[in-house]
Write a protein that holds these residues in place. Structure first.
Motif, PDB file in Angstrom:
ATOM      1  N   ILE A   1     -30.722 -22.493  37.818  1.00 26.58           N
ATOM      2  CA  ILE A   1     -29.464 -22.978  37.231  1.00 26.58           C
ATOM      3  C   ILE A   1     -29.379 -24.490  37.350  1.00 26.58           C
ATOM      4  O   ILE A   1     -28.995 -25.197  36.412  1.00 26.58           O
ATOM      5  CB  ILE A   1     -28.255 -22.298  37.914  1.00 26.58           C
ATOM      6  CG1 ILE A   1     -28.233 -20.809  37.571  1.00 26.58           C
ATOM      7  CG2 ILE A   1     -26.954 -22.961  37.481  1.00 26.58           C
ATOM      8  CD1 ILE A   1     -27.152 -20.026  38.281  1.00 26.58           C
TER       9      ILE A   1
ATOM     10  N   ILE B   1     -29.671 -16.095  30.501  1.00 24.18           N
ATOM     11  CA  ILE B   1     -29.134 -14.751  30.646  1.00 24.18           C
ATOM     12  C   ILE B   1     -29.283 -14.026  29.323  1.00 24.18           C
ATOM     13  O   ILE B   1     -29.219 -14.636  28.248  1.00 24.18           O
ATOM     14  CB  ILE B   1     -27.660 -14.778  31.086  1.00 24.18           C
ATOM     15  CG1 ILE B   1     -26.811 -15.580  30.092  1.00 24.18           C
ATOM     16  CG2 ILE B   1     -27.526 -15.366  32.474  1.00 24.18           C
ATOM     17  CD1 ILE B   1     -25.340 -15.592  30.431  1.00 24.18           C
TER      18      ILE B   1
ATOM     19  N   ARG C   1     -26.986  -9.737  35.789  1.00 27.25           N
ATOM     20  CA  ARG C   1     -26.295 -10.862  36.414  1.00 27.25           C
ATOM     21  C   ARG C   1     -24.852 -10.521  36.740  1.00 27.25           C
ATOM     22  O   ARG C   1     -24.306 -10.984  37.743  1.00 27.25           O
ATOM     23  CB  ARG C   1     -26.355 -12.084  35.489  1.00 27.25           C
ATOM     24  CG  ARG C   1     -27.774 -12.551  35.210  1.00 27.25           C
ATOM     25  CD  ARG C   1     -28.529 -12.784  36.498  1.00 27.25           C
ATOM     26  NE  ARG C   1     -29.910 -13.209  36.259  1.00 27.25           N
ATOM     27  CZ  ARG C   1     -30.791 -13.425  37.223  1.00 27.25           C
ATOM     28  NH1 ARG C   1     -30.438 -13.240  38.477  1.00 27.25           N
ATOM     29  NH2 ARG C   1     -32.032 -13.800  36.927  1.00 27.25           N
TER      30      ARG C   1
ATOM     31  N   ARG D   1     -21.348 -19.778  39.378  1.00 26.21           N
ATOM     32  CA  ARG D   1     -22.117 -20.285  38.244  1.00 26.21           C
ATOM     33  C   ARG D   1     -22.440 -19.170  37.246  1.00 26.21           C
ATOM     34  O   ARG D   1     -22.434 -19.395  36.032  1.00 26.21           O
ATOM     35  CB  ARG D   1     -23.399 -20.950  38.741  1.00 26.21           C
ATOM     36  CG  ARG D   1     -23.109 -22.131  39.660  1.00 26.21           C
ATOM     37  CD  ARG D   1     -24.336 -22.924  39.971  1.00 26.21           C
ATOM     38  NE  ARG D   1     -24.035 -24.019  40.907  1.00 26.21           N
ATOM     39  CZ  ARG D   1     -24.852 -25.011  41.158  1.00 26.21           C
ATOM     40  NH1 ARG D   1     -26.005 -25.086  40.530  1.00 26.21           N
ATOM     41  NH2 ARG D   1     -24.525 -25.953  42.020  1.00 26.21           N
ATOM     42  N   LEU D   2     -22.702 -17.987  37.778  1.00 30.08           N
ATOM     43  CA  LEU D   2     -22.950 -16.864  36.875  1.00 30.08           C
ATOM     44  C   LEU D   2     -21.688 -16.490  36.104  1.00 30.08           C
ATOM     45  O   LEU D   2     -21.749 -16.165  34.913  1.00 30.08           O
ATOM     46  CB  LEU D   2     -23.472 -15.663  37.666  1.00 30.08           C
ATOM     47  CG  LEU D   2     -24.883 -15.802  38.260  1.00 30.08           C
ATOM     48  CD1 LEU D   2     -25.230 -14.586  39.108  1.00 30.08           C
ATOM     49  CD2 LEU D   2     -25.922 -15.999  37.163  1.00 30.08           C
TER      50      LEU D   2
ATOM     51  N   GLU E   1     -19.279 -18.542  35.295  1.00 25.25           N
ATOM     52  CA  GLU E   1     -19.060 -19.585  34.292  1.00 25.25           C
ATOM     53  C   GLU E   1     -20.016 -19.428  33.117  1.00 25.25           C
ATOM     54  O   GLU E   1     -19.647 -19.706  31.970  1.00 25.25           O
ATOM     55  CB  GLU E   1     -19.224 -20.959  34.947  1.00 25.25           C
ATOM     56  CG  GLU E   1     -18.121 -21.272  35.951  1.00 25.25           C
ATOM     57  CD  GLU E   1     -18.384 -22.565  36.721  1.00 25.25           C
ATOM     58  OE1 GLU E   1     -19.510 -23.091  36.606  1.00 25.25           O
ATOM     59  OE2 GLU E   1     -17.480 -23.035  37.434  1.00 25.25           O
ATOM     60  N   LEU E   2     -21.270 -18.986  33.381  1.00 30.52           N
ATOM     61  CA  LEU E   2     -22.206 -18.755  32.279  1.00 30.52           C
ATOM     62  C   LEU E   2     -21.737 -17.621  31.366  1.00 30.52           C
ATOM     63  O   LEU E   2     -22.112 -17.564  30.193  1.00 30.52           O
ATOM     64  CB  LEU E   2     -23.589 -18.427  32.838  1.00 30.52           C
ATOM     65  CG  LEU E   2     -24.369 -19.599  33.463  1.00 30.52           C
ATOM     66  CD1 LEU E   2     -25.661 -19.105  34.096  1.00 30.52           C
ATOM     67  CD2 LEU E   2     -24.676 -20.672  32.432  1.00 30.52           C
ATOM     68  N   HIS E   3     -20.892 -16.734  31.897  1.00 34.84           N
ATOM     69  CA  HIS E   3     -20.333 -15.649  31.098  1.00 34.84           C
ATOM     70  C   HIS E   3     -18.968 -16.011  30.517  1.00 34.84           C
ATOM     71  O   HIS E   3     -18.268 -15.139  29.993  1.00 34.84           O
ATOM     72  CB  HIS E   3     -20.206 -14.372  31.943  1.00 34.84           C
ATOM     73  CG  HIS E   3     -21.516 -13.670  32.169  1.00 34.84           C
ATOM     74  ND1 HIS E   3     -22.399 -14.062  33.151  1.00 34.84           N
ATOM     75  CD2 HIS E   3     -22.113 -12.621  31.521  1.00 34.84           C
ATOM     76  CE1 HIS E   3     -23.463 -13.269  33.124  1.00 34.84           C
ATOM     77  NE2 HIS E   3     -23.314 -12.390  32.137  1.00 34.84           N
TER      78      HIS E   3
END
Length: 629
Positions: A324, A331, A377, A456-457, A459-461
């Motif tokens: 990251i 992802i 994730r 962080r995961l 936020e990536l979603h």
């Protein structure tokens, strides 16, 4: 004004007088030393000459043992009042005749000294041999006043008077000449003071002075004009600089905090990686000692598997954070169902929660809720939060996971009744390497990356995560918000049974880890596949040429030949283009994957490899091959 002018004037006069003083003093000292040296040379030569004369006239007296004549020769010294005493000694060292200036009897030496002179307590002593026809008949002894101190004092007094007169003259001349310098300087000083007080840079020094002073005045006026033009720009620059200093100060503080957290992280990492090794080592001892006890063997296997999963989890979290941070994390977005994600997460953390004796409560919506994201994730987010809740809750505590739908968002709450979070830490728990409990007495530690990775995961979603706590020992709660798919569609999830296949293949295994490759080979052979096992690169290449495998699982760090070179060698074989090459390595960075694909590999697997992953590859012969460069 007068004070300043007097100060400059005094300094100029002092400079001139000091320079004159130093020059005259240096010259005076040099002259004094030269005079004293000359004076000493004169006295030594004079007394030595006098001793030589007495030695010449006393030689006959010694030859004929005429003490009276020798005494008369010495009596001639009375015309030299500086000579205090004298004596003539025979060759045997007996005093033959003597002379004394005045009535005080001096102390004559018992025996004469060596020829030459000495200076003793302000007196000059001379010894001179009496020689006649090459034969030493005796010695002449003379002692005289050596007025070196008196000479030095008299000469110094003269030089002092000359020096004082010279300094007075120098002071008068300097006082006269300094006015041409101090007046322009005084004008510059007055203008400078007014500029400082009034901040008026339009002021100028009047007058048109010649020489260097005039250049100084003109330069000062030009400087005022330039300062006036840049004053406003300087103020703006100062404001910018203050802002940059504040930013830099905050950055330095952040670096110090990051450095401290890095040190804590490295220490914790070593601790966390060592912890699972002890039960794994114990499990191996149980398997070795009690290999016939099925129950003990199963218990040891469960312990080792659980600890191995913990180590893999730590390493995976670190790799995910690294990917990251370097922008190499991707992802796979798709439609996933909430309950499937929760089940996957519980599969990971349920044994850990049960190990600590916690009560686990799950409350999910009755209807299916679908998300657009990466199922793996999303499960990792929940498992990290549940693992964190279990870790910081005392044994026998309560951990809950609840979910509800609010308009177009899914709200997931993971709560516990553990040690809680201090109010000043709520804004920092999601930062890298930050731990709520950093004391040495803590029973459960961590690397401080789980919550940071979870955020962080999320936020990536396209979601958000918050931490809440009523304080220390009052539990904590983490709230995750994720967008949902409004029109749900039931996903089809591939079951592990679908990975099984009735087809058999020729499989080449190359790995220097004998236990790992033999165990995988035994499982594959049990499924009916033809398996060839090698432990170094050259043997694997020879086997590939003879065996023509359908699949080749190759370790990268092989002895004698790397996995990359081995893959290139297999591709050059006549049957190499039909072989599906799979890299098996402990290096999982994006650059490592790229190197594997460039070497000719079709797939890249990161150790530790689960057998299900191998089954998945074998289940689909038409697996997508990477484009070879």
């Amino acid at each position: 004004m007068q004070h300043d002018s007097g100060s400059v004037r005094s300094k100029l006069i002092l400079m001139a007088v000091s320079t004159t003083f130093v020059a005259l003093l240096s010259a005076s000292i040099a002259m004094l030393l030269y005079d004293l040296r000359t004076f000493q040379r004169y006295w030594v030569d004079d007394l030595m000459t006098q001793a030589d004369i007495i030695a010449s006239v006393s030689a006959p007296a010694l030859s004929f043992n005429d003490a009276r004549s020798a005494q008369q020769n010495l009596a001639v010294l009375r015309v030299r009042p500086q000579i205090l005493s004298g004596a003539v000694y025979t060759s045997s060292g007996v005093r033959f005749a003597s002379y004394t200036q005045g009535t005080l009897e001096p102390a004559y030496p018992v025996k004469p000294g060596r020829p030459g002179y000495t200076i003793d307590r302000g007196e000059l002593v001379v010894y001179h041999n009496i020689v006649d026809n090459g034969e030493v008949l005796g010695t002449v002894y003379l002692r005289a006043r050596f007025g070196l101190v008196e000479r030095m004092l008299n000469y110094a007094a003269i030089l002092g008077i000359v020096l004082l007169i010279s300094l007075v003259i120098a002071a008068l001349v300097a006082s006269r000449l300094q006015q041409g310098i101090t007046r322009p300087l005084l004008a510059v000083t007055n203008v400078a003071r007014e500029v400082m007080q009034r901040r008026d840079f339009s002021l100028r020094v009047p007058g048109n002075n010649p020489g260097e002073i005039g250049v100084l005045v003109a330069a000062f006026n030009d400087m005022l004009a330039e300062i006036g033009r840049r004053s406003h720009a300087l103020q703006e620059a100062n404001l910018t600089l203050e802002h940059e200093m504040q930013v830099r100060h905050r950055a330095e503080e952040a670096l110090l905090v990051a450095d401290r957290r890095k040190d804590e992280f490295l220490a914790t990492l070593a601790h966390e990686l060592r912890n699972p090794l002890a039960p794994i080592r114990t499990g191996l001892d149980i398997l070795r000692i009690r290999s016939g006890d099925a129950q003990a063997t199963q218990r040891a296997t469960d312990i080792m598997e659980r600890q191995l999963r913990q180590m893999v989890r730590l390493v995976d979290d670190l790799l995910d954070v690294s990917r990251i941070n370097t922008g190499k994390f991707a992802i796979k977005m798709g439609r996933v169902e909430l309950k499937a994600v929760v089940n996957d997460a519980l599969e990971v953390v349920r044994s850990y929660i049960e190990l600590h004796g916690h009560e686990l409560a799950i409350d999910l919506p009755d209807r299916p809720v679908f998300l657009h994201g990466d199922a793996t994730r999303l499960a990792q987010i929940l498992s990290n939060l549940l693992n964190n809740a279990a870790k910081y809750t005392n044994r026998g505590g309560r951990v809950s996971l609840t979910a509800r739908v609010e308009e177009r968002d899914l709200v997931i709450q993971v709560a516990d009744n553990g040690i809680g979070i201090a109010p000043d830490m709520l804004n920092h728990v999601f930062e890298m390497f930050v731990q709520v409990d950093s004391t040495l007495e803590r029973t459960n530690a961590g690397l401080g990356v789980g919550l940071s990775l979870a955020r962080r995961l999320v936020e990536l979603h396209g979601g958000s995560i918050e931490a809440h706590s009523a304080g220390i020992n009052r539990g904590s709660e983490f709230v995750v918000r994720l967008p949902i798919v409004v029109e749900p569609e039931m996903p089809t999830k591939t079951s592990p049974a679908a990975f099984m296949t009735s087809e058999t293949y020729r499989i080449l295994l190359a790995d220097d880890n004998v236990d790992f490759v033999n165990s995988i080979g035994a499982l594959l052979s049990a499924m009916g596949h033809s398996v060839v096992i090698t432990h170094n690169g050259p043997d694997a290449l020879t086997a590939a040429a003879r065996f023509c495998p359908d699949y080749a699982f190759l370790d990268i760090g092989l002895p004698q030949m790397s996995g990359y070179d081995l893959a290139r060698g297999i591709r050059r074989l006549s049957c190499g283009q039909m072989t599906l090459l799979i890299a098996v390595t402990g290096w999982g960075q994006e650059k490592d994957r790229q190197l594997a694909f460039e070497a000719g590999f079709d797939h890249h697997m990161v150790k530790p490899v689960r057998f299900e992953q191998i089954e998945e590859i074998l289940s689909n012969r038409s697996v997508i091959k990477k484009v070879r460069g």
